[in-house]
Design a protein around this motif. Sequence first.
Motif: not given
Length: 858
Positions: A569-573, A603-617
């Motif tokens: 998720q940090r890569f995508y952010a 699962a909920k945590y990790n998917i939300e992390q990826l969504l968060h990364a895509g939004i904040v980037s």
Amino acid sequence: MRLSQKKAAFQNEVLTRFDLFKSLFLTLPFQRVKHTGTILPFFTTHCEKGVEEKLTPEAIIDSFFGQYEQYVQEDDRLDLLFRIVQYIERQVVLFDAVEDSAFKAVGKSDETAGLDSVFRLAQSNPETKKQVIERLKEMSVRLVLTAHPTQFYPGPVLSIINDLIELLKLNDIPNIHLLLQQLGKTPFINKQKPTPVDEAISLAWYLENVFYRVASDIQSKIDDELELNSGDTSRIVELGFWPGGDRDGNPNVTWESTNRVATLLRTILFRCYYRDFRIVKRRITFRGVETYLDALQTLLYDNSFNPKENPEDITEEILFNLKEVKRVLLENHDGLFVELVEDLIRKVQTFGCYFTTLDIRQDSSVLRETFNWLLTQYPNETEIDLNTIGDDELAKEAAIKFSEQDLAIENVPAPLVEDTLKVIRLIKQIQSSGSERAVQRFIISNCQQASDILGLMQLFLWQGWTKKELTMDFVPLFETVDDLKRAADVMRSLYSNKDYATHLKKRGNKQTIMLGFSDSTKDGGYLMANWSIYKAKIELTAISREYDVDLVFFDGRGGPPARGGGKTQRFYASMGKEIENNHIQLTIQGQTISSQYGSLDTAKYNIEQLLHAGIVSDLRPKEGDTLTAKQKNVVDQMAAESHKKFLSLRKHPKFLKYLETLSPLKSLASINISSRPVKRNSDKELRLEDLRAISFVTAWSQLKQNIPGFYGVGTALQWAEDNNMWSYVKNLYETSGMFNTIIDNCMMSMTKSNFNITSYMQEDAEFGEFWKTLKEEFDRTKEYVLKLTGMNELMENYPVEKASICEREKIILPLLIIQHYAIRKLGNSKLDDKKAEIYRKLIGRTIYGVVNAGRNLA
């Protein structure tokens, strides 16, 4: 929560509780289990002491049996080793369950927040809320479950783990005790090698028990928090699936298995729908909905239990009836139980009649062979002369006219050619029953030139498809360092091709490109792999923007850092403005599926992390994430130095022999973990280029020398310091999320390494010097990453993850000693066949336990 608090919470909620519940094993009503559990602590302590003294595995185990010979007779020694392995396997399951049950209480030490922080921003500022909504309308996260052979827990064990997690949350000791008894009697291994369909059934457990619920829950949360109507941002979370469709290097995947898997996925989905519908029907007993509920009963029941041979896509019919039920509830019954209907509507909008998109993947060499066979079989219809084209790439591109034909599949001499043609025809049938979302992309592995993609498109048009109805996306996969360098030129040729551009326009002008980590790491080493992919993304983004193409990167990330995993998720952010990041798509591989997506909470945590990364980037891009020309130049030179160091290791005459002799590499081919061969060209002598990256990485992880995750990094950092570039590297680590994550993931790989286990090798006449070479680079890398990060120990800023890793390494140390002991015994030519087979089985069992405990080792 401060780092010290997180560490204390982990100690209390996980480590202490694990010790308490671990004692329950000794109360199980199985005498052999109790006997093994009594001996295991002594054996573990003996192994730890032996490793400290740099003893060989034989010396450690033989001295243990000599010390406790009154308890273990000589004839029972191997039997005890097997029982120790089985006991530790179940301890690993218990630790997994305890850790996952404490997930919410302990939290994660990663500094990234979840969707809640985005919602807070949106509620505080109307303009930000509008931006978030617009971002969510254009972005998506697609998780693709792959068929790679490191998911070792069979379905029954996964069910026990999930049930155990819930009971541990409640501290329900009597029922926990019962589940541990069940665990003690449940086998962990397959008696036979699984088929691709078996693998699909295994992974479908996650679809049915985790993703089906979590995707809807996240969609519901977004709709509620941002006050959206259902469907405004539907399909934010998408799923992809490789078992049954990924035939690259796996001759066991055929068009028949692809068809069976597609049918299986559809049937499982409808049974999920039907279970939910029964709850809806039980609650909604009001007038005005009877007609719609009766229609739904027939549709869902028949497709669940009496499916037709060639069913149709009935998504819209299901949605119509559900929406009518919702309308009646709102208009006539005060919206009572409407949330149950809305939940099912969201699920149908997300999963349709297909559940997950089945990707088809094949190597470019097979596709070329298929193309050439049709040319020779049908020279008049294809109107392409192979002799005229030769090896001229431009001539081949120009010769492909995209003519529409329906060429019969007759007398095909090569099975892979026949399968390619038949699966192309099958795709149309699968789309008919589940919409084009059921199977909509064909991935070309080892893609090296534009004609690889254009030729595949022509194959579809020669098998009864028309240009107008060609509802397929053609996805090049660039993976090796050389292929990544050529990727931009290949895509420019594609975008410039008139016919391909026309096809792309019909597909919404959206192009998916897959970038793989596994082979690039094996090919170029850790730093070069990461940097090559990052550079390729910048170049591919620039070209796609030039041609006004909506670019989607599909990343072959997953598993360990050596295969692109770690803190994804940090890569995508941190992609920066030069890299397209609207859609996040990545593979989820091996035991990472169970560790990160095995329970509802994780699962909920990790998917939300990826969504968060895509939004904040997009909303809050960090200036340092877009590298300057000077920074790029520094990393480029460091990657070159690292690559040089890694290539010198690969070319070492002892390299492959060391891996074959000391690791369980050979055993990976014989244990029943996957339908896929360990290496390509499985009938030939082992060559590094044929060895699958997953086997390569797994072998090093079993040695506890995670070479693919760090080797060459220390040399690169030392080079930077020696050439007065240290200040630039420090600045990169402090400002670039991409570079920061590369280093942090490298530290994770090193934390999971333990050269002490093989330290006896430094005196070995054949491999001693080679072992020292590996250890020197490990020490150099550790020294320089600590200097760069300002830490006193590896993963200092991630105390929870580090504590978890350390406990897991402690649990499996006896497995590693037993494994290396068996490998060395197996190397003794005096062993009879019966004894050799016992040692081979022992090696296989230890591999399971080590990988499962590592969670992202392979």
